[in-house]
Design a protein around this motif. Structure first.
Motif, PDB file in Angstrom:
ATOM      1  N   ASP A  78       0.859  -1.178   0.000  1.00  0.00           N
ATOM      2  CA  ASP A  78       0.000   0.000   0.000  1.00  0.00           C
ATOM      3  C   ASP A  78       0.901   1.235   0.000  1.00  0.00           C
ATOM      4  O   ASP A  78       1.675   1.435   0.926  1.00  0.00           O
ATOM      5  CB  ASP A  78      -0.872  -0.024   1.256  1.00  0.00           C
ATOM      6  CG  ASP A  78      -1.919   1.063   1.303  1.00  0.00           C
ATOM      7  OD1 ASP A  78      -1.612   2.211   0.910  1.00  0.00           O
ATOM      8  OD2 ASP A  78      -3.039   0.778   1.757  1.00  0.00           O
ATOM      9  N   ARG A  80      -0.332   4.427  -0.296  1.00  0.00           N
ATOM     10  CA  ARG A  80      -1.120   5.613   0.034  1.00  0.00           C
ATOM     11  C   ARG A  80      -0.453   6.388   1.170  1.00  0.00           C
ATOM     12  O   ARG A  80       0.533   5.957   1.736  1.00  0.00           O
ATOM     13  CB  ARG A  80      -2.550   5.205   0.423  1.00  0.00           C
ATOM     14  CG  ARG A  80      -3.325   4.570  -0.724  1.00  0.00           C
ATOM     15  CD  ARG A  80      -4.706   4.068  -0.299  1.00  0.00           C
ATOM     16  NE  ARG A  80      -4.599   3.171   0.827  1.00  0.00           N
ATOM     17  CZ  ARG A  80      -5.362   3.226   1.908  1.00  0.00           C
ATOM     18  NH1 ARG A  80      -6.320   4.126   2.032  1.00  0.00           N
ATOM     19  NH2 ARG A  80      -5.198   2.368   2.889  1.00  0.00           N
ATOM     20  N   ASP A  82       0.380   7.990   4.836  1.00  0.00           N
ATOM     21  CA  ASP A  82       0.433   7.375   6.166  1.00  0.00           C
ATOM     22  C   ASP A  82      -0.926   7.459   6.864  1.00  0.00           C
ATOM     23  O   ASP A  82      -1.372   6.499   7.483  1.00  0.00           O
ATOM     24  CB  ASP A  82       1.486   8.081   7.033  1.00  0.00           C
ATOM     25  CG  ASP A  82       2.906   7.913   6.529  1.00  0.00           C
ATOM     26  OD1 ASP A  82       3.159   7.003   5.713  1.00  0.00           O
ATOM     27  OD2 ASP A  82       3.774   8.711   6.950  1.00  0.00           O
ATOM     28  N   PHE A  85      -3.514   5.047   5.253  1.00  0.00           N
ATOM     29  CA  PHE A  85      -3.142   3.672   5.587  1.00  0.00           C
ATOM     30  C   PHE A  85      -3.508   3.354   7.033  1.00  0.00           C
ATOM     31  O   PHE A  85      -4.068   2.298   7.318  1.00  0.00           O
ATOM     32  CB  PHE A  85      -1.648   3.432   5.360  1.00  0.00           C
ATOM     33  CG  PHE A  85      -1.214   2.042   5.725  1.00  0.00           C
ATOM     34  CD1 PHE A  85      -1.393   0.982   4.829  1.00  0.00           C
ATOM     35  CD2 PHE A  85      -0.631   1.769   6.955  1.00  0.00           C
ATOM     36  CE1 PHE A  85      -1.012  -0.306   5.156  1.00  0.00           C
ATOM     37  CE2 PHE A  85      -0.243   0.479   7.293  1.00  0.00           C
ATOM     38  CZ  PHE A  85      -0.433  -0.563   6.394  1.00  0.00           C
ATOM     39  N   HIS A  89      -6.748  -0.245   5.689  1.00  0.00           N
ATOM     40  CA  HIS A  89      -5.962  -0.884   4.627  1.00  0.00           C
ATOM     41  C   HIS A  89      -6.303  -2.371   4.574  1.00  0.00           C
ATOM     42  O   HIS A  89      -6.886  -2.915   5.509  1.00  0.00           O
ATOM     43  CB  HIS A  89      -4.461  -0.679   4.840  1.00  0.00           C
ATOM     44  CG  HIS A  89      -3.976  -1.167   6.163  1.00  0.00           C
ATOM     45  ND1 HIS A  89      -3.962  -0.391   7.292  1.00  0.00           N
ATOM     46  CD2 HIS A  89      -3.508  -2.381   6.550  1.00  0.00           C
ATOM     47  CE1 HIS A  89      -3.494  -1.084   8.311  1.00  0.00           C
ATOM     48  NE2 HIS A  89      -3.211  -2.307   7.891  1.00  0.00           N
ATOM     49  N   LYS A  94       1.802  -4.246   3.719  1.00  0.00           N
ATOM     50  CA  LYS A  94       2.994  -3.481   4.096  1.00  0.00           C
ATOM     51  C   LYS A  94       2.803  -2.092   3.526  1.00  0.00           C
ATOM     52  O   LYS A  94       2.177  -1.912   2.483  1.00  0.00           O
ATOM     53  CB  LYS A  94       4.268  -4.100   3.515  1.00  0.00           C
ATOM     54  CG  LYS A  94       4.501  -5.531   3.931  1.00  0.00           C
ATOM     55  CD  LYS A  94       4.873  -5.621   5.380  1.00  0.00           C
ATOM     56  CE  LYS A  94       5.191  -7.067   5.731  1.00  0.00           C
ATOM     57  NZ  LYS A  94       5.412  -7.257   7.124  1.00  0.00           N
ATOM     58  N   HIS A  95       3.385  -1.092   4.177  1.00  0.00           N
ATOM     59  CA  HIS A  95       3.134   0.284   3.766  1.00  0.00           C
ATOM     60  C   HIS A  95       4.419   1.086   3.610  1.00  0.00           C
ATOM     61  O   HIS A  95       5.337   0.973   4.409  1.00  0.00           O
ATOM     62  CB  HIS A  95       2.242   0.968   4.801  1.00  0.00           C
ATOM     63  CG  HIS A  95       2.041   2.419   4.536  1.00  0.00           C
ATOM     64  ND1 HIS A  95       2.676   3.400   5.247  1.00  0.00           N
ATOM     65  CD2 HIS A  95       1.280   3.061   3.618  1.00  0.00           C
ATOM     66  CE1 HIS A  95       2.315   4.576   4.791  1.00  0.00           C
ATOM     67  NE2 HIS A  95       1.468   4.397   3.797  1.00  0.00           N
ATOM     68  N   SER A  97       4.636   5.171   2.076  1.00  0.00           N
ATOM     69  CA  SER A  97       4.001   6.262   1.349  1.00  0.00           C
ATOM     70  C   SER A  97       4.749   6.496   0.043  1.00  0.00           C
ATOM     71  O   SER A  97       5.981   6.471   0.012  1.00  0.00           O
ATOM     72  CB  SER A  97       4.030   7.524   2.216  1.00  0.00           C
ATOM     73  OG  SER A  97       3.437   8.597   1.538  1.00  0.00           O
TER      74      SER A  97
END
Length: 190
Positions: A78, A80, A82, A85, A89, A94-95, A97
């Motif tokens: 992802d 997107r 912070d 998320f 989500h 896992k993220h 930005s």
């Protein structure tokens, strides 16, 4: 020399694509004669055309996305903000930005360039404007994320394809807005 040949080939392909399609785009890497070796629009255009063909083959249904996500070694990603998320989500994603993407940061998330990566964005979900606010179709984060991952050498990227009413999603979600006060469907999603 190898990179120069590759770049020349990509620019030629983009120019030929434009000539055939009549798009009128040509070299813009040094717009107005202002050079910057860290910004290369010509290379972007050439690679975007190549990645676009691959991306078209790698868009998957919600069911296929869920099936692939369950397989060992697959990472849901992802890109997107912070804030979005944290609110909501896809479970287990896992993220990073999009604005924070660098080779070093990606390497912290993905163990190998061949890791299977599943991506999604705001434009995959309806009825969640606080967490999945739609972008202009040509500015969809999926397009940019797919292209960016490919440009960093990640070769096994797949994209959630459909537009899904979040109230009817089969995917499971988590985040600060996944519980009380959100629309929860019978499958555990919002």
């Amino acid at each position: 020399m190898k990179n120069l040949l590759k770049r020349t080939r990509l620019i030629w392909k983009a120019a030929m694509t434009c000539a055939v399609a009549g798009c009128g785009l040509l070299s813009h890497a040094q717009t107005n004669g202002i050079p910057n070796p860290l910004i290369d629009y010509d290379l972007f255009i050439g690679q975007a055309a190549e990645v676009g063909r691959l991306r078209d083959q790698r868009r998957v249904t919600e069911e296929k996305f869920i099936e692939m996500a369950a397989q060992p070694g697959t990472i849901i990603f992802d890109a997107r903000s912070d804030d979005k998320f944290a609110k909501l989500h896809i479970k287990g994603a896992k993220h990073l930005s999009f604005s924070e993407i660098t080779a070093q940061e990606l390497a912290k998330i993905f163990p190998k360039k061949s890791t299977r990566i599943l991506i999604y964005c705001n434009n995959n979900f309806l009825n969640a404007p606080d967490t999945f606010a739609a972008k202009a179709a040509a500015a969809s984060l999926n397009i940019h994320t797919f292209n960016t991952l490919h440009n960093y050498g990640y070769t096994n990227v797949y994209e959630l394809g459909p537009l899904i009413d979040i109230r009817k999603a089969k995917l499971k979600f988590e985040g600060t807005q996944s519980g009380a006060g959100s629309h929860v469907n019978s499958r555990g999603g919002p």
